[in-house]
Design a protein around this motif. Structure first.
Motif, PDB file in Angstrom:
ATOM      1  N   ARG A  61      45.779  42.664  53.265  1.00 44.29           N
ATOM      2  CA  ARG A  61      44.981  41.346  53.163  1.00 44.29           C
ATOM      3  C   ARG A  61      44.519  40.944  54.326  1.00 44.29           C
ATOM      4  N   VAL A  62      45.320  41.290  55.445  1.00 47.63           N
ATOM      5  CA  VAL A  62      44.800  40.392  56.637  1.00 47.63           C
ATOM      6  C   VAL A  62      43.608  41.504  57.541  1.00 47.63           C
ATOM      7  N   CYS A  63      43.545  42.662  56.946  1.00 48.42           N
ATOM      8  CA  CYS A  63      42.402  43.375  57.637  1.00 48.42           C
ATOM      9  C   CYS A  63      41.044  42.884  56.763  1.00 48.42           C
ATOM     10  N   ALA A  64      41.299  42.361  55.563  1.00 51.47           N
ATOM     11  CA  ALA A  64      40.159  41.816  54.785  1.00 51.47           C
ATOM     12  C   ALA A  64      39.832  40.402  55.194  1.00 51.47           C
ATOM     13  N   GLY A  66      40.884  38.691  58.225  1.00 54.41           N
ATOM     14  CA  GLY A  66      41.266  38.396  59.700  1.00 54.41           C
ATOM     15  C   GLY A  66      42.597  37.535  59.649  1.00 54.41           C
ATOM     16  N   GLY A  67      42.947  37.569  60.828  1.00 52.69           N
ATOM     17  CA  GLY A  67      44.340  36.711  60.899  1.00 52.69           C
ATOM     18  C   GLY A  67      45.096  37.300  62.168  1.00 52.69           C
ATOM     19  N   HIS A  68      46.285  36.880  62.137  1.00 49.83           N
ATOM     20  CA  HIS A  68      47.512  37.419  63.189  1.00 49.83           C
ATOM     21  C   HIS A  68      48.311  38.649  62.659  1.00 49.83           C
ATOM     22  N   LEU A  69      47.827  39.855  62.860  1.00 43.55           N
ATOM     23  CA  LEU A  69      48.404  40.863  62.468  1.00 43.55           C
ATOM     24  C   LEU A  69      49.573  41.495  63.210  1.00 43.55           C
ATOM     25  N   GLY A  70      49.330  41.899  64.241  1.00 49.11           N
ATOM     26  CA  GLY A  70      50.249  42.512  65.073  1.00 49.11           C
ATOM     27  C   GLY A  70      51.728  41.864  65.283  1.00 49.11           C
ATOM     28  N   VAL A  71      51.533  40.428  65.300  1.00 45.31           N
ATOM     29  CA  VAL A  71      52.926  40.003  65.577  1.00 45.31           C
ATOM     30  C   VAL A  71      53.615  40.079  64.301  1.00 45.31           C
ATOM     31  N   LEU A 117      44.016  33.656  52.761  1.00 42.83           N
ATOM     32  CA  LEU A 117      44.442  33.544  54.015  1.00 42.83           C
ATOM     33  C   LEU A 117      43.234  33.192  55.002  1.00 42.83           C
ATOM     34  N   ARG A 118      43.137  32.054  55.517  1.00 40.92           N
ATOM     35  CA  ARG A 118      42.261  31.298  56.503  1.00 40.92           C
ATOM     36  C   ARG A 118      40.766  31.215  55.905  1.00 40.92           C
ATOM     37  N   GLN A 119      40.517  31.253  54.552  1.00 35.62           N
ATOM     38  CA  GLN A 119      39.384  31.014  53.920  1.00 35.62           C
ATOM     39  C   GLN A 119      39.525  29.381  53.697  1.00 35.62           C
ATOM     40  N   ARG A 120      38.389  28.893  53.410  1.00 35.60           N
ATOM     41  CA  ARG A 120      38.100  27.467  53.099  1.00 35.60           C
ATOM     42  C   ARG A 120      38.796  27.023  51.943  1.00 35.60           C
ATOM     43  N   GLN A 121      39.720  25.884  51.903  1.00 40.03           N
ATOM     44  CA  GLN A 121      40.662  25.667  50.668  1.00 40.03           C
ATOM     45  C   GLN A 121      41.605  26.735  50.161  1.00 40.03           C
ATOM     46  N   GLY A 122      41.839  27.754  51.227  1.00 42.54           N
ATOM     47  CA  GLY A 122      42.727  28.800  50.753  1.00 42.54           C
ATOM     48  C   GLY A 122      44.054  28.787  51.541  1.00 42.54           C
ATOM     49  N   LEU A 123      44.920  29.602  51.864  1.00 42.51           N
ATOM     50  CA  LEU A 123      46.139  29.505  52.497  1.00 42.51           C
ATOM     51  C   LEU A 123      45.850  29.572  53.917  1.00 42.51           C
ATOM     52  N   SER A 124      46.582  28.594  54.576  1.00 40.76           N
ATOM     53  CA  SER A 124      46.572  28.470  56.072  1.00 40.76           C
ATOM     54  C   SER A 124      47.056  29.701  56.827  1.00 40.76           C
ATOM     55  N   GLY A 125      46.562  29.781  57.989  1.00 36.57           N
ATOM     56  CA  GLY A 125      47.048  30.915  58.763  1.00 36.57           C
ATOM     57  C   GLY A 125      48.408  30.384  59.659  1.00 36.57           C
ATOM     58  N   VAL A 297      37.757  40.736  60.533  1.00 36.53           N
ATOM     59  CA  VAL A 297      37.784  41.792  59.450  1.00 36.53           C
ATOM     60  C   VAL A 297      37.683  43.109  59.968  1.00 36.53           C
ATOM     61  N   LEU A 298      38.650  44.082  59.567  1.00 38.23           N
ATOM     62  CA  LEU A 298      38.896  45.473  60.211  1.00 38.23           C
ATOM     63  C   LEU A 298      38.954  46.475  58.993  1.00 38.23           C
TER      64      LEU A 298
END
Length: 631
Positions: A61-64, A66-71, A117-125, A297-298
C-alpha cells in the motif's frame, strides 16, 4: 465486526467525509484487521504470521501511495506488543513522531482504508483525532511526546475515573536529540510517580544517523554496557527513572514482557527497544542513504521509483550550494537531522569539516548559525518550511537582531501535499514579514533559485529563500528587469488593467492567467518581485501604472506578501485596489499540491476568476473600455 474496527468506524461517523474514507479500500482482498481480544488469544506462531501480513500490507500500500515506509516496517512487532499490553484508547498511546503509527492504525481498525493513505479525503499519514479515538495526539513534529505524556498523565491523575490507566509515549532516538524531549524528561523526573511508560524505539536513525553524545550513550547501552563512560548509571537512571532494556524490538514476547514489567511498576519507566528500520523488506534494509524513510510511489518488488520527470527544487539547491561551497571557503551548512532530504548531502561529502548536523533541533541550528556568523562564517541552514516554526525566536532575536549574514533555505514551502496540515509550509511569509532587516526570496524557476541563493549567501544580512516540494520545472524567461523586479508578461494591446504579482513558481500560473485575461479583452502585466519581503520599492512603481493589483502566493493571505504590499501601497498614498490571493487561515487537509492549489484559487483559472471579479467591483468600465493609461 471486530471491536477495534467498530471503535474506529464510530469515530469516523462524525466526519463529513466518513463515507469517502470507508469506501477508499485498496484492492479486492480484505486487509488484516484484528481486535484486541483476538490479538491476546494469538500464540507465538500466529503473532509471527500477523507481523508478516502487516509488513506485506505496508509494502504494497505505501509503495502505491507514498508515505513513511522504513520506520513502520521497523515497529511492527513493537506495535503488536503495545496493543497486547495496553488497552487503547483507555491507555493513551502517543507516537513521536506520528509517522511511525501506521501499524497502530492497522491494529485499530483502519487497514481497509490504507489504499487512500495521504490521498485527499483519505487516511492521514499521521495520527488523526478525526479518524479514531485511538489517536490521542496529531503528532508529526518531533520531540513532543514526552511533554504530551507528562501533561496527559498529570491531567488523568486529577480524574478518579482514570485510576490505573497508563500513558505510553513511543519516542525515537532521533526525537531525543530535540530540546523539548529533554524538557519533558526533566518534568517526568520531577513526578516519577506518574504512570508513564516511555518506549524508546532505538534504530540509530531519524532521516539521518542519530548524532551527538546521546547517540554514543545509546550505542553503549545497545552493546550491553549499562553504565556510562564514567562507570555510573545510564542517563535515564541518573534522572531517577526506571530503565528496562535494551530489548530486541522484533521479539514480540521480549518486548511484551518488558512493557508489562514497566506498566506494573506504576511509575515513570523507560523501555529501551532496539529495532531495525526497514525490517523485512530488502530495498529498505540495504539502503545506506535511508531513502526509504519517506517515499514516493515505488515498485514494491525492486523499491525503485518511476523515472523522474526532471530535477527537483531540492536537487537544484543541493547542486548549487555545493558549487558555492567550492567557490567561497567561508560558507558553512547546517542541517537538523535532514542532510539528504534538504539537499545537503553533496555539500557534506565535499566539505565534511564545514557541514554540521545538530539533530532534530531547529532552534539549535539557527542559534549555532548565529554564532558561526559572528565568527566570520557565512552559514546556510536548510530546513523544511514547516519546521522553521520551531525556531522563530532564534531567527528574530539571535539572527535578525544582530543583523547577521545567515541564509535560511526553506524546502517544502507553501502547499506540500500528502503530508497534510502539520507539514504545509504555509506560515513562513506571515511570520517572517514581521522581522526587521530580514529579506525573503521566492525563486520562480531553477535559474532564479541559483541566482537568489548566490545573492543571499554572499550578501550582508539575514535572508530566507523559499521553494516548494516537487519538480523545479522549466525556466520562465523575463521580458525585462526593473530594479531587481522581473517583468514576465505585458499585454500586446498596451492595456494595463491588471498587474499580477506572483510569488515563486506560481508565476507560471500567473502568466497563463494573463493570456486568458487578454483573450477576454483585459490587459494584464505579470511581474515577479523575486525578493518578496520587504516589498521592493520598484513594485510600487508598477502598481501606479495599473487599475488593479492581484497578488498570488502559496502562503497564508493574512500577513503575507499581499498583505505587506497592500500596507506599502497605503503608506505610499496609492489608491490602486489590491486583491490578495493565498491560502486561508486554516489547517489544510492532505492531498496533491495541484489539487489543493486549485481548490483555493491559486491556479490559472482561479487567478482569472479573481481578477475579473475584482475588476467588476472596482472599475466596471475597464472590462469594456480601453484603459486611460497607455504604455
Amino acid at each position: 465486526m471486530p471491536v477495534a474496527e467498530q471503535v474506529a468506524l464510530n469515530a469516523l461517523a462524525a466526519r463529513p467525509d466518513a463515507g469517502t474514507l470507508r469506501q477508499a479500500a485498496y484492492g479486492p482482498e480484505p486487509a488484516p484487521v484484528v481486535d484486541r481480544a483476538a490479538l491476546l488469544a494469538m500464540d507465538d506462531g500466529e503473532l509471527h504470521g500477523l507481523a508478516g501480513e502487516i509488513r506485506a500490507l505496508l509494502v504494497e500500500r505505501v509503495c502505491a501511495t507514498g508515505g513513511h515506509l522504513g520506520v513502520n516496517l521497523g515497529v511492527v512487532e513493537l506495535s503488536i506488543a503495545l496493543h497486547r499490553v495496553f488497552d487503547s484508547p483507555q491507555d493513551a498511546i502517543v507516537f513521536d513522531t506520528g509517522h511511525q503509527a501506521y501499524v497502530h492504525k492497522i491494529l485499530t481498525g483502519r487497514a481497509k482504508e490504507f489504499g487512500s493513505l495521504r490521498q485527499r479525503q483519505g487516511l492521514s499519514g499521521y495520527p488523526s483525532r478525526a479518524e479514531s479515538v485511538h489517536d490521542w495526539v496529531e503528532n508529526s513534529h518531533a520531540s513532543t511526546a514526552l511533554s504530551y505524556a507528562h501533561g496527559l498523565a498529570a491531567g488523568f491523575g486529577l480524574d478518579e475515573r482514570r485510576a490505573g490507566k497508563c500513558v505510553v509515549a513511543v519516542t525515537g532516538d532521533g526525537a531525543l536529540t530535540g530540546g523539548l524531549a529533554w524538557e519533558g524528561l526533566n518534568n517526568l523526573a520531577e513526578r516519577p510517580e506518574l504512570p508513564v511508560v516511555v518506549v524508546l524505539n532505538d534504530n540509530a536513525r531519524s532521516y539521518d544517523p542519530t548524532i551527538g553524545g546521546l547517540a554514543r550513550h545509546l550505542a553503549e547501552l545497545r552493546s550491553g554496557r549499562r553504565g556510562s563512560t564514567t562507570g555510573g548509571p545510564n542517563v535515564f537512571e541518573q534522572l531517577g527513572l526506571a530503565y528496562l532494556g535494551p530489548v530486541d524490538g522484533h521479539d514480540i514476547a521480549a518486548v511484551e514482557a518488558a512493557l508489562r514489567q514497566a506498566r506494573d511498576l506504576g511509575r515513570v519507566a523507560v523501555v529501551h527497544a532496539v529495532t531495525d528500520k526497514g525490517r523485512g523488506w530488502a530495498p529498505a534494509e540495504t539502503d545506506p542513504a535511508d531513502r526509504m524513510h519517506g517515499i514516493g510511489v515505488l515498485d514494491p518488488v525492486t523499491g525503485r521509483p518511476h523515472a523522474p520527470s526532471g530535477l527537483s527544487w531540492t536537487e537544484v539547491f543541493g547542486r548549487e550550494i555545493a558549487e558555492l561551497g567550492a567557490e567561497f571557503a567561508d560558507i558553512v551548512c547546517l542541517s537538523a537531522a535532514m542532510r539528504a532530504p534538504t539537499g545537503l548531502a553533496a555539500f557534506a561529502e565535499r566539505f565534511p569539516g564545514r557541514f554540521f548536523d545538530v539533530g532534530i533541533a531547529e532552534a539549535q541550528a539557527v542559534c549555532t548559525a548565529a554564532g558561526m556568523a559572528m565568527a566570520g562564517r557565512r552559514p546556510v541552514i536548510a530546513l523544511y518550511a514547516t519546521f522553521l516554526n520551531r525556531a522563530l525566536d532564534q531567527v528574530l532575536m539571535d539572527v535578525a537582531l544582530h543583523r547577521l549574514p545567515v541564509t535560511i533555505v526553506l524546502d517544502r514551502a507553501g502547499v506540500t501535499g500528502p503530508d497534510g496540515a502539520s507539514h504545509h509550509g504555509m506560515w513562513d511569509l506571515g511570520f517572517l514579514a514581521q522581522i526587521p532587516g530580514l529579506r525573503v526570496a521566492a525563486p520562480r524557476d531553477p535559474a532564479q533559485l541559483r541566482a537568489l541563493l548566490r545573492e543571499a549567501a554572499t550578501g550582508t544580512g539575514p535572508c530566507v529563500i523559499r521553494f516548494p516540494k516537487g519538480t523545479a520545472g522549466a525556466q520562465t524567461p523575463r521580458l525585462e528587469g526593473i530594479d531587481g523586479i522581473d517583468v514576465l508578461h505585458r499585454s500586446e494591446t498596451g492595456r494595463r488593467d491588471v498587474l499580477l504579482l506572483a510569488c515563486g513558481p506560481l508565476a507560471t500560473s500567473a502568466v497563463e492567467a494573463a493570456r486568458q485575461l487578454e483573450a477576454r479583452g483585459i490587459g494584464a502585466t505579470v511581474a515577479d518581485p523575486r525578493w518578496v519581503l520587504p516589498v521592493p520599492s520598484a513594485v510600487l512603481e508598477l502598481v501606479r501604472d495599473h487599475d488593479l493589483v492581484v497578488t498570488v502566493e502559496d502562503g497564508c493571505r493574512a500577513g503575507g506578501f499581499g498583505a505587506a504590499l497592500a500596507l506599502a501601497c497605503s503608506d505610499a498614498g496609492l489608491s490602486t485596489p489590491v486583491r490578495v490571493l493565498g491560502l486561508p487561515r486554516e489547517f489544510l487537509e492532505h492531498g496533491g499540491r495541484g489539487e489543493l492549489l486549485a481548490a483555493h484559487g491559486l491556479d490559472a483559472a482561479g487567478i482569472v476568476r479573481a481578477s475579473i471579479d475584482a475588476l467588476s467591483r472596482t472599475t466596471p468600465s475597464s472590462l469594456a473600455q480601453p484603459a486611460e493609461r497607455m504604455r
